[in-house]
Scaffold this motif. Sequence first.
Motif, PDB file in Angstrom:
ATOM      1  N   UNK A 192       0.808  -1.208   0.000  1.00  0.00           N
ATOM      2  CA  UNK A 192       0.000   0.000   0.000  1.00  0.00           C
ATOM      3  C   UNK A 192       0.845   1.263   0.000  1.00  0.00           C
ATOM      4  N   UNK A 193       2.004   1.213   0.617  1.00  0.00           N
ATOM      5  CA  UNK A 193       2.849   2.404   0.643  1.00  0.00           C
ATOM      6  C   UNK A 193       3.499   2.682  -0.698  1.00  0.00           C
ATOM      7  N   UNK A 194       3.617   1.664  -1.545  1.00  0.00           N
ATOM      8  CA  UNK A 194       4.238   1.860  -2.859  1.00  0.00           C
ATOM      9  C   UNK A 194       3.211   1.925  -3.980  1.00  0.00           C
ATOM     10  N   UNK A 195       1.932   1.767  -3.664  1.00  0.00           N
ATOM     11  CA  UNK A 195       0.899   1.783  -4.694  1.00  0.00           C
ATOM     12  C   UNK A 195       0.716   3.184  -5.253  1.00  0.00           C
ATOM     13  N   UNK A 242      -4.847  -2.245  10.299  1.00  0.00           N
ATOM     14  CA  UNK A 242      -3.844  -1.370   9.692  1.00  0.00           C
ATOM     15  C   UNK A 242      -4.308  -0.865   8.336  1.00  0.00           C
ATOM     16  N   UNK A 243      -4.858  -1.745   7.525  1.00  0.00           N
ATOM     17  CA  UNK A 243      -5.294  -1.368   6.178  1.00  0.00           C
ATOM     18  C   UNK A 243      -6.417  -0.337   6.211  1.00  0.00           C
ATOM     19  N   UNK A 244      -7.228  -0.359   7.263  1.00  0.00           N
ATOM     20  CA  UNK A 244      -8.344   0.584   7.357  1.00  0.00           C
ATOM     21  C   UNK A 244      -7.866   2.027   7.284  1.00  0.00           C
ATOM     22  N   UNK A 245      -6.649   2.291   7.755  1.00  0.00           N
ATOM     23  CA  UNK A 245      -6.126   3.645   7.726  1.00  0.00           C
ATOM     24  C   UNK A 245      -5.299   3.973   6.498  1.00  0.00           C
ATOM     25  N   UNK A 246      -5.160   3.014   5.569  1.00  0.00           N
ATOM     26  CA  UNK A 246      -4.278   3.224   4.425  1.00  0.00           C
ATOM     27  C   UNK A 246      -4.895   2.867   3.080  1.00  0.00           C
ATOM     28  N   UNK A 306     -17.490  -5.878   4.194  1.00  0.00           N
ATOM     29  CA  UNK A 306     -16.681  -4.693   3.923  1.00  0.00           C
ATOM     30  C   UNK A 306     -16.482  -3.912   5.217  1.00  0.00           C
ATOM     31  N   UNK A 307     -15.280  -3.392   5.405  1.00  0.00           N
ATOM     32  CA  UNK A 307     -14.954  -2.641   6.619  1.00  0.00           C
ATOM     33  C   UNK A 307     -15.476  -1.217   6.502  1.00  0.00           C
ATOM     34  N   UNK A 308     -16.303  -0.845   7.483  1.00  0.00           N
ATOM     35  CA  UNK A 308     -16.932   0.475   7.462  1.00  0.00           C
ATOM     36  C   UNK A 308     -17.093   0.949   8.900  1.00  0.00           C
ATOM     37  N   UNK A 309     -16.529   2.126   9.208  1.00  0.00           N
ATOM     38  CA  UNK A 309     -16.598   2.657  10.569  1.00  0.00           C
ATOM     39  C   UNK A 309     -16.114   1.643  11.602  1.00  0.00           C
ATOM     40  N   UNK A 310     -15.009   0.973  11.286  1.00  0.00           N
ATOM     41  CA  UNK A 310     -14.378   0.089  12.238  1.00  0.00           C
ATOM     42  C   UNK A 310     -14.880  -1.330  12.282  1.00  0.00           C
TER      43      UNK A 310
END
Length: 254
Positions: free
Chosen positions: A8-11, A110-114, A237-241
């Motif tokens: 994700x950091x290199x995408x 972690x992915x939720x914030x990125x 799907x992740x939504x609001x935690x």
Amino acid sequence: MAGARQLLQTSSAAHCVVVVVDVLSFSTSTSIAVNRGAAVFPYRWHSRGQQLAAYAQRQNAVPAVGRLEARRPDAPHDAFSLSPARLAQLPGLPARIVLPSPNGATISVWCAGHADEVYAGCLRNAGALGGLLGKRLHEEPQLSVAVIAAGEQWPDGALRPAVEDLWGAGAIIAAIGAPRADVSYEARAAADAFLNVRPELRTALPACGSGIELAQRGFEDDVRYAAELDADGLVPQLFNGAFRSHVGPNIIAE
């Protein structure tokens, strides 16, 4: 976790969708719970104990207990854990549950914030999730999909490759149906691995390293539920935690 961070950091994609695959057992447990109407809050494995209880209270949710703890004779009849079989067999589930795990849940948090969107993928929901993402890719050419096979850990915390997550990722990639030229070589290899094992999936999953490990601990049913390809029609799907059912464009079932 390291792979998710690097990816994700290199995408360079304008809009990145992430699928976290942890077949044994976080993603499978999440899929079962969401398909039974529950919202699943992923939680970092190393922040359990009193922190877990406090977090669950803030979310008005019920925290999971350990697999073995849920099976103790003195455990509450409605106690649930990371066990897919337990989540599938309980007469009813709380509407909101907190589910810690060292791999899938920790990566999801972690992915939720990125990432723009995060889904929980497994063999049970591969067809539904792959179909959804395939349609999205057709309609949104700028969209990028990253499928992360969570893997396991050796006792010292080092990454242990997990073939069940390779198969789960491959099942979703195959179901997306993107032209082969548009798919990375890593993703092609995962899809090929799944297509090769698909005819014997129900016997292959119990025979892989993680399947054997769970069976030795008395959780053969967890592996059986995880091997039920396309058993779930709703996509978490992740939504609001919390992972909830995706029911349409930008709509999450509350």
